[in-house]
Design a protein around this motif. Sequence first.
Motif, PDB file in Angstrom:
ATOM      1  N   PHE A  29      20.950  54.699  65.113  1.00 43.98           N
ATOM      2  CA  PHE A  29      21.551  54.845  66.436  1.00 43.98           C
ATOM      3  C   PHE A  29      20.500  54.614  67.513  1.00 43.98           C
ATOM      4  O   PHE A  29      19.386  55.121  67.431  1.00 43.98           O
ATOM      5  CB  PHE A  29      22.127  56.251  66.618  1.00 43.98           C
ATOM      6  N   ALA A  30      20.867  53.860  68.526  1.00 45.87           N
ATOM      7  CA  ALA A  30      20.000  53.721  69.692  1.00 45.87           C
ATOM      8  C   ALA A  30      19.933  55.063  70.413  1.00 45.87           C
ATOM      9  O   ALA A  30      20.827  55.909  70.288  1.00 45.87           O
ATOM     10  CB  ALA A  30      20.558  52.663  70.629  1.00 45.87           C
ATOM     11  N   ARG A  31      18.878  55.278  71.152  1.00 47.77           N
ATOM     12  CA  ARG A  31      18.767  56.504  71.945  1.00 47.77           C
ATOM     13  C   ARG A  31      19.905  56.534  72.954  1.00 47.77           C
ATOM     14  O   ARG A  31      20.118  55.576  73.701  1.00 47.77           O
ATOM     15  CB  ARG A  31      17.416  56.527  72.659  1.00 47.77           C
ATOM     16  N   HIS A  32      20.658  57.623  72.944  1.00 43.91           N
ATOM     17  CA  HIS A  32      21.835  57.718  73.797  1.00 43.91           C
ATOM     18  C   HIS A  32      22.135  59.191  74.044  1.00 43.91           C
ATOM     19  O   HIS A  32      21.420  60.075  73.581  1.00 43.91           O
ATOM     20  CB  HIS A  32      23.044  57.046  73.121  1.00 43.91           C
ATOM     21  N   SER A  33      23.194  59.442  74.780  1.00 44.31           N
ATOM     22  CA  SER A  33      23.653  60.815  74.989  1.00 44.31           C
ATOM     23  C   SER A  33      25.170  60.798  75.024  1.00 44.31           C
ATOM     24  O   SER A  33      25.794  59.744  75.076  1.00 44.31           O
ATOM     25  CB  SER A  33      23.083  61.400  76.291  1.00 44.31           C
ATOM     26  N   HIS A  34      25.763  61.995  74.986  1.00 47.00           N
ATOM     27  CA  HIS A  34      27.221  62.118  75.018  1.00 47.00           C
ATOM     28  C   HIS A  34      27.666  62.894  76.258  1.00 47.00           C
ATOM     29  O   HIS A  34      26.943  63.777  76.734  1.00 47.00           O
ATOM     30  CB  HIS A  34      27.731  62.860  73.771  1.00 47.00           C
ATOM     31  N   ALA A  35      28.834  62.572  76.743  1.00 50.01           N
ATOM     32  CA  ALA A  35      29.398  63.335  77.856  1.00 50.01           C
ATOM     33  C   ALA A  35      29.937  64.677  77.375  1.00 50.01           C
ATOM     34  O   ALA A  35      30.195  65.572  78.180  1.00 50.01           O
ATOM     35  CB  ALA A  35      30.525  62.539  78.527  1.00 50.01           C
ATOM     36  N   THR A  36      30.125  64.813  76.070  1.00 51.39           N
ATOM     37  CA  THR A  36      30.648  66.032  75.464  1.00 51.39           C
ATOM     38  C   THR A  36      29.590  66.666  74.570  1.00 51.39           C
ATOM     39  O   THR A  36      28.504  66.127  74.386  1.00 51.39           O
ATOM     40  CB  THR A  36      31.878  65.716  74.604  1.00 51.39           C
ATOM     41  N   TYR A  37      29.927  67.807  73.986  1.00 50.59           N
ATOM     42  CA  TYR A  37      29.107  68.367  72.924  1.00 50.59           C
ATOM     43  C   TYR A  37      29.335  67.541  71.667  1.00 50.59           C
ATOM     44  O   TYR A  37      30.371  66.868  71.528  1.00 50.59           O
ATOM     45  CB  TYR A  37      29.489  69.822  72.650  1.00 50.59           C
ATOM     46  N   ALA A  38      28.386  67.584  70.741  1.00 46.70           N
ATOM     47  CA  ALA A  38      28.555  66.980  69.421  1.00 46.70           C
ATOM     48  C   ALA A  38      28.233  68.062  68.398  1.00 46.70           C
ATOM     49  O   ALA A  38      27.133  68.620  68.393  1.00 46.70           O
ATOM     50  CB  ALA A  38      27.628  65.779  69.240  1.00 46.70           C
ATOM     51  N   ILE A  39      29.222  68.379  67.558  1.00 47.00           N
ATOM     52  CA  ILE A  39      29.054  69.441  66.564  1.00 47.00           C
ATOM     53  C   ILE A  39      29.361  68.825  65.202  1.00 47.00           C
ATOM     54  O   ILE A  39      30.498  68.424  64.935  1.00 47.00           O
ATOM     55  CB  ILE A  39      29.998  70.621  66.846  1.00 47.00           C
ATOM     56  N   GLY A  40      28.340  68.725  64.355  1.00 47.11           N
ATOM     57  CA  GLY A  40      28.522  67.993  63.109  1.00 47.11           C
ATOM     58  C   GLY A  40      28.027  68.734  61.882  1.00 47.11           C
ATOM     59  O   GLY A  40      27.148  69.601  61.955  1.00 47.11           O
ATOM     60  N   VAL A  41      28.612  68.361  60.740  1.00 49.45           N
ATOM     61  CA  VAL A  41      28.173  68.878  59.448  1.00 49.45           C
ATOM     62  C   VAL A  41      27.851  67.689  58.551  1.00 49.45           C
ATOM     63  O   VAL A  41      28.634  66.739  58.445  1.00 49.45           O
ATOM     64  CB  VAL A  41      29.233  69.778  58.788  1.00 49.45           C
ATOM     65  N   VAL A  42      26.682  67.735  57.939  1.00 52.43           N
ATOM     66  CA  VAL A  42      26.291  66.697  56.992  1.00 52.43           C
ATOM     67  C   VAL A  42      26.926  67.026  55.644  1.00 52.43           C
ATOM     68  O   VAL A  42      26.765  68.139  55.135  1.00 52.43           O
ATOM     69  CB  VAL A  42      24.756  66.612  56.876  1.00 52.43           C
ATOM     70  N   THR A  43      27.627  66.069  55.071  1.00 51.99           N
ATOM     71  CA  THR A  43      28.324  66.297  53.805  1.00 51.99           C
ATOM     72  C   THR A  43      27.588  65.678  52.620  1.00 51.99           C
ATOM     73  O   THR A  43      27.910  65.971  51.476  1.00 51.99           O
ATOM     74  CB  THR A  43      29.752  65.717  53.867  1.00 51.99           C
TER      75      THR A  43
END
Length: 277
Positions: A29-43
């Motif tokens: 991924f290129a360096r970026h940001s989100h307008a929202t939160y990002a909540i993730g789980v690695v599977t």
Amino acid sequence: MGESAEWTRVDDGRQALDLLTASYHRHQFARHSHATYAIGVVTCGEEQFRYRGVLRRAGVGTLAILEPDEPHDGMAARPEGWAYRVLYPSESLLFDGRTERAIFREPVVTDPRSVHLVRSAHEELTAGVDPLAAQSKLAWALEAVVQRHGALRPAPGAPKPGDAAAGRKVAEIRDRLLADLRCAPSLRELAAGVELSPYHMLRVFREATGFPPHAWLVLERVCHARHLLASGRTPAEVAGAVGFADQAHLTRWFKRVTGVTPAAFRNSVQDAMRRPA
């Protein structure tokens, strides 16, 4: 582990929510940001990303919580790559009904309960079988994330001299960049518009946003492209509408930021919208 990614957009009963289900081997991924939160789980596997100046690693059993407008990248931490599920709640959705907001000091935490709740909510939402059950699981998951890992924001201190003026200048620059995504002003035009030298303008803008103006504008173009693609516009139509030179230019940046091609994103969101309620 192969390369695959699918975006889904659902209505949780209050507002739209984006979800990503993906596995990556070589993608970066290129360096970026989100307008929202990002909540993730690695599977599966392990991801690494630079966030707030530190290289972080998230593997199976961990929960990653990224705040809005925080620059970061992302890539595999091991040769086998990684797979994950990510929720992208807005601030109003994450803190629904709360008058206080929280910060998340640790972007990667080990918490089996929260991991289970987030993954279960994600699976239920993407399945689209029982909206009420999915919305309930999402509410439980977001509540757990805030309660278990959020800390109340400290009261703001006295503003430093010049902060307000700098903030107004940054807002003016943003407005100028967004006025017409298809035609970016020159660096000197941006600087002259806020009565700063080009170098000073670059420093002020980067300190406030984490990006120089040209990179910030590319991310805004990708953000607008997502909305247009989700509405059904074709990648060829969207490329020119948001200021990319052509469809190939859009595709290159869109995948670097979102992890999928514009066509794949459009198709997955449109398919999700066509599912019977």
